[in-house]
Design a protein around this motif. Structure first.
Motif, mmCIF file in Angstrom:
data_model
loop_
_atom_site.group_PDB
_atom_site.id
_atom_site.type_symbol
_atom_site.label_atom_id
_atom_site.label_comp_id
_atom_site.label_asym_id
_atom_site.label_seq_id
_atom_site.Cartn_x
_atom_site.Cartn_y
_atom_site.Cartn_z
ATOM 1 N N ALA B 94 0.828 -1.200 0.000
ATOM 2 C CA ALA B 94 0.000 0.000 0.000
ATOM 3 C C ALA B 94 0.869 1.258 0.000
ATOM 4 O O ALA B 94 0.583 2.219 -0.724
ATOM 5 N N GLU B 95 1.926 1.242 0.774
ATOM 6 C CA GLU B 95 2.866 2.377 0.786
ATOM 7 C C GLU B 95 3.396 2.652 -0.616
ATOM 8 O O GLU B 95 3.420 3.782 -1.084
ATOM 9 N N LEU B 96 3.820 1.553 -1.220
ATOM 10 C CA LEU B 96 4.410 1.675 -2.551
ATOM 11 C C LEU B 96 3.400 2.236 -3.556
ATOM 12 O O LEU B 96 3.727 3.111 -4.368
ATOM 13 N N VAL B 97 2.202 1.735 -3.475
ATOM 14 C CA VAL B 97 1.156 2.211 -4.381
ATOM 15 C C VAL B 97 0.934 3.713 -4.189
ATOM 16 O O VAL B 97 0.774 4.461 -5.153
ATOM 17 N N ALA B 98 0.957 4.144 -2.942
ATOM 18 C CA ALA B 98 0.790 5.571 -2.663
ATOM 19 C C ALA B 98 1.905 6.379 -3.311
ATOM 20 O O ALA B 98 1.683 7.470 -3.835
ATOM 21 N N LYS B 118 -0.734 -11.325 -4.054
ATOM 22 C CA LYS B 118 -1.413 -10.160 -3.489
ATOM 23 C C LYS B 118 -1.321 -8.975 -4.446
ATOM 24 O O LYS B 118 -0.250 -8.679 -4.959
ATOM 25 N N THR B 119 -2.423 -8.340 -4.654
ATOM 26 C CA THR B 119 -2.455 -7.168 -5.512
ATOM 27 C C THR B 119 -3.039 -6.000 -4.735
ATOM 28 O O THR B 119 -4.053 -6.156 -4.061
ATOM 29 N N VAL B 120 -2.396 -4.865 -4.813
ATOM 30 C CA VAL B 120 -2.992 -3.645 -4.262
ATOM 31 C C VAL B 120 -3.171 -2.690 -5.425
ATOM 32 O O VAL B 120 -2.192 -2.283 -6.055
ATOM 33 N N VAL B 121 -4.424 -2.377 -5.745
ATOM 34 C CA VAL B 121 -4.689 -1.583 -6.933
ATOM 35 C C VAL B 121 -4.561 -0.092 -6.651
ATOM 36 O O VAL B 121 -4.920 0.387 -5.572
ATOM 37 N N ALA B 122 -4.056 0.622 -7.613
ATOM 38 C CA ALA B 122 -3.969 2.074 -7.501
ATOM 39 C C ALA B 122 -5.366 2.665 -7.606
ATOM 40 O O ALA B 122 -6.257 2.085 -8.218
ATOM 41 N N ALA B 123 -5.522 3.835 -7.018
ATOM 42 C CA ALA B 123 -6.844 4.461 -6.954
ATOM 43 C C ALA B 123 -7.454 4.636 -8.343
ATOM 44 O O ALA B 123 -8.646 4.399 -8.546
#
Lengths: 279, 279
Positions: B94-98, B118-123
């Motif tokens: 999440a940090e990285l995505v931010a 695991k995937t964290v999608v960008a806004a």
DNA sequence: CAATTAGTTGACATATGGACAACCACATTA
DNA sequence: TAATGTGGTTGTCCATATGTCAACTAATTG
């Protein structure tokens, strides 16, 4: 009637053994131990594990030669309804956690139990380890009640008949984090949803009226609040829950319930539920 | 040598069938279709599915009578190494995505493939659906290279011998989101890690020097950057990756690599890796 | 409501897994 | 370094669990 699948049933016990708390905490178990747990011949177990490994359902540590649940399990699990829900719920749970500063969960009802499929921990939470994947008795959890309250009376009767007396946990199975002290008969009785179906239905009616469910029986000193999540057909598919320690919560139970309920409604509309009031 | 587990192997194909894209998109498939897919007698399949249902590994929709992968699958999958890693990686991703405003992934190497756990999608991401649970060819992805670069030369040789020519995807198996156009031989050739082992090792050496890996072969128009994640024994267990479209990225490839690399280092120390420079 | 398709159950012949044992690899100890 | 023990693999034989096929019931469709 003969099942005609005795062998498969036996082999599935091998998988159960690998899902046991023992295998989990030790980071894998060997052929001999699996044979012991399943009461089968080690030669046969050796062969069974080999074919399971071939599909990736179990992985083997090259160095220690120990087996554990495999990557394919994880991969395939992403193809379940549960994974889908978990994914969609993530951001709504995070919002809720930000509001209440307590860890929030997404739960579904499966048979007589509640399965926690997603946990979002609060920043200051003591226990960072989530409950993801854990099964709990449905009748005594707030989530279980929130979901059951969404059923019709006849469905509830059916559920009661089938599951009200379910044992805390099934066969070899996946156990809860703290495996609990030796079965205290007093505690054990408390782990039933309610004395009678009547009483239970009354409890569920209260849940319907308020729009959220409360439980303090599940964990000592903790009050859980839960609200139902509905899908596009407007049927209850899950519940969002938050647990708070009694002292921290004080007399704000209702406020907590309202917030949980609001979060559940947001998630419901995400899922395409018609935007009418509760019911 | 006789496998002595022929029946089990056959029955596992039933599970594979339920994990297929078809079953997934349709939200379950019936007895007859499973029998067709696995080329078995529908009577037998009926029985097999019944026992699988008893363990919760498959669920059956009461209304449509269709089967799909069950809640127990999800529950058990939380007991895999992959689930553990995914949980721990969440906040770092999440940090990285931010930072980079692009979707980030956590990947592991399993055999000749890379599994996205695991995937964290960008806004502002176009495709909200993640790649969680998807298997991709290791040699041509940035993540695969980042992980392989952490192996010794002899291990790499071994890997190359075993997996360099692996087909894009295995048997019945879980397919990638867009199943791709009819196999274009040109594309297909491009899907090999490199022409030769020598060339491949040279590529990996570059990865070691820079601390991150780059790939533009995996998806048209996308540049992926990936960096290795190490555990407490300082061995590479995963990779963090970010993909950005070529135009959006411009000449900032190196900056992206640095950020990904930093995120991977943070996660590594979370996991207890010794805090020395990259390898 | 006939016709078709999907799912369940029964019975028999045979492929398959269980039992046992020999064997290998490795670690521990004398 | 021989001896002993533990964990894992593989071979063989025979009882039995499973595939095959078919009759049957239950759902779905036109």
């Amino acid at each position: 009637m003969r099942t005609h699948t005795a062998g498969l049933a036996r082999d599935l016990e091998v998988i159960e053994a690998l899902a046991s708390a023992e295998a989990f905490t030790l980071g894998g178990i060997g052929v001999a131990r699996v044979a012991e747990l399943t009461k089968r011949d080690k030669g046969q177990i050796s062969r069974v594990l080999k074919t399971l490994e071939a599909t990736g359902l179990v992985d083997r540590d090259k160095a220690t030669r120990k087996y554990s649940l495999g990557h394919r399990f994880y991969s395939m699990s992403m193809r379940t309804r549960e994974a889908h829900l978990a994914l969609q719920a993530e951001s709504r749970l995070a919002e809720l956690v930000a509001q209440v500063q307590e860890t929030a969960h997404l739960n579904v009802l499966r048979g007589g139990r509640v399965l926690t499929i997603k946990t979002v921990v609060a920043a200051d939470a003591v226990r960072r380890s989530g409950w993801d994947g854990v099964l709990s008795n449905a009748g005594i959890t707030a989530s279980g009640r929130a979901i059951l309250a969404g059923l019709t009376d006849s469905e509830i009767e059916l559920w009661w008949a089938e599951h009200a007396l379910d044992d805390p946990l099934p066969l070899l199975s996946i156990d809860m984090p703290e495996p609990a002290e030796p079965i205290n008969p007093k505690t054990r009785r408390a782990r039933r949803p309610a004395r009678s179906l009547k009483q239970f239905e009354k409890m569920l009616q209260e849940v319907r009226d308020k729009g959220y469910a409360i439980s303090d029986e599940f964990q000592e000193g903790i009050v859980d609040a839960a609200a139902p999540v509905r899908d596009s057909s407007n049927i209850v598919v899950a519940a969002i829950s938050v647990g708070a320690s009694i002292e921290r919560l004080g007399d704000q139970t209702d406020q907590l319930g309202q917030l949980v309920s609001a979060a559940a409604l947001r998630l419901s509309t995400d899922l395409g539920a018609p935007i009418i009031g509760p019911a």
